[in-house]
Design an enzyme around this catalytic site. Structure first.
Site, PDB file in Angstrom:
ATOM      1  N   SER A   1       0.841  -1.192   0.000  1.00  0.00           N
ATOM      2  CA  SER A   1       0.000   0.000   0.000  1.00  0.00           C
ATOM      3  C   SER A   1       0.875   1.241   0.000  1.00  0.00           C
ATOM      4  CB  SER A   1      -0.959  -0.007   1.190  1.00  0.00           C
ATOM      5  OG  SER A   1      -1.966   0.984   1.023  1.00  0.00           O
ATOM      6  N   ASN A   2       0.289   2.366   0.318  1.00  0.00           N
ATOM      7  CA  ASN A   2       1.041   3.622   0.378  1.00  0.00           C
ATOM      8  C   ASN A   2       0.453   4.523   1.449  1.00  0.00           C
ATOM      9  OD1 ASN A   2      -0.966   5.553  -0.832  1.00  0.00           O
ATOM     10  ND2 ASN A   2      -0.803   4.080  -2.513  1.00  0.00           N
TER      11      ASN A   2
END
Lengths: 268, 268
Positions: B73-74
């Site tokens: 993810s980020n």
């Protein structure tokens, strides 16, 4: 609670059959007197089964950076570890909670250390280990981290449609704890999607844990992110790796109740 | 606000020099009358510059599964996209907010669609596209997903200390939007840690955006996770890819204020 051999010291544990070796004598008698706020938070702080003991708990996921904006992580919410911290505190323990990135408030009377990566978490655990009587490794520590973390945001390379991430093994935090010179009583967790008993037994022996709490994270409504959880506790009947494994099933219940049941199980 | 060419329709935009081509005529005249709750949420619902328009906004990160417990993810918090949704709603728009996994409450009067992965987000965008007048791609969509998602939790292989993850390109959601037959007015975002202007200009032209909002996410206290943000807006002075780029700098301010400033900039 099962009957524990009270006379055993933590450093020289050799439990009798079926018993967990939790000694209630604090490992360190230089524990500072509890401050007022600490006392006020619990009416068991003086008299609770964990009074005067230092319990170190890891909770939540770790995040392993890919670049400044991207990372690898997992679905651990930290709720179980935070519930254990609160339960240990209620039983009178001094609690250090080493938390990965989670959005949970800090329970009252608890020392919280926030970390991001597995390497950060290991450093925080090592810093707390010398005074630790009971270690509960509840965090879902990433097994791997990026071999090279990019300093700047990775850009797509035009014309390419794939990317390979090369990962390297993270240190095994809980195995580091049990291999340390004055290893605390150590509780581990196994979150599995299948073959729960086999994986839990393997982890119990391989990492030299005193107790392992096994969860089926594929069960709907339980485990990661949920407010309820069920567990099976496994420990060896005696101290040898070939001794029979004892198990104890805890039916689905709120994580707060499960936390207390886990601690009660190991206490006399 | 800059002076926009009001007469241009969204589908046939050809802005005059320096102007953004936002037509205030709704693309679809079959918009349902706003319900009471919708009306109550804003005193500009009838008269606001976006009254009767359907604004579709993506927000937050996407998560790309590695196995049932792990993901890529980020650091996108979703705050900027949620602020834009609220600002568009305040200006009278009908707003569909397509949100990746974030822990933010839904602003009042907004239709929220929760998604996890980039593929999920694309499907939700496609479902909303036929009635969309303005598309704001604020989500930090993962560029890549796992080539193969493991059905069960990956176990470490004893004796190995490394792991390779093979990723494949995700669909480019915003480029899909601008390439669609009746493309809406489209605003993109560029979150960069360096060479902001170059990356933003490149993205503006390559993805055929009408406006791009560029953030330096390496700036301390701004961008991902923060409550404040600054931005530089870029758009082409006219419709050709070789036309000069116009820029407009918005100084650091709360994301709510920045959201309104972005919308005001494109409005007449």
């Amino acid at each position: 609670a099962i009957v524990a051999t009270l006379e055993e010291t933590l450093s020289g544990k050799a439990p009798s059959s079926g018993a967990l070796p939790l000694d209630v004598t604090p490992k360190h008698d230089d524990c500072a007197p509890a401050p007022d706020a600490f006392m006020a938070a619990s009416n068991e702080a003086d008299t609770g089964a964990l009074a005067g003991r230092h319990v170190v708990i890891t909770a939540g996921p770790t995040r392993e950076a890919i670049d400044p904006v991207r990372y690898l992580s997992n679905h651990s919410s930290g709720k179980m570890g935070f519930a254990l911290a609160e339960a240990a505190r209620t039983l009178g323990a001094r609690v250090t909670l080493i938390a990965g990135p989670v959005s949970l408030p800090t329970p009252e009377g608890i020392t919280r250390v926030d970390v991001i990566s597995a390497m950060d978490m290991l450093a925080a655990v090592n810093a707390a280990l010398s005074t630790c009587d009971i270690f509960i490794g509840c965090a879902a520590v990433a097994d791997y981290r990026l071999l090279d973390v990019a300093e700047h945001k990775l850009k797509k390379v035009p014309g390419t449609t794939s990317l390979t991430l090369n990962l390297t093994e993270n240190p095994d935090i809980i195995a580091t704890v049990t291999a340390s010179e004055h290893a605390p009583f150590t509780i581990g967790f196994a979150a599995e999607t299948r073959e729960l008993a086999r994986h839990a037994h393997d982890k119990l022996v391989r990492k030299r844990l005193d107790l392992i709490v096994a969860n089926d994270v594929a069960a709907p409504g339980l485990g990661f992110g949920a407010d309820d959880n069920a567990a099976v506790l496994y420990h060896l009947a005696a101290s040898g790796p070939d001794d029979p494994v004892m198990s104890h099933t805890l039916s689905p219940r709120p994580k707060q109740d499960l936390a207390r049941a886990i601690l009660d199980y190991m206490l006399p």
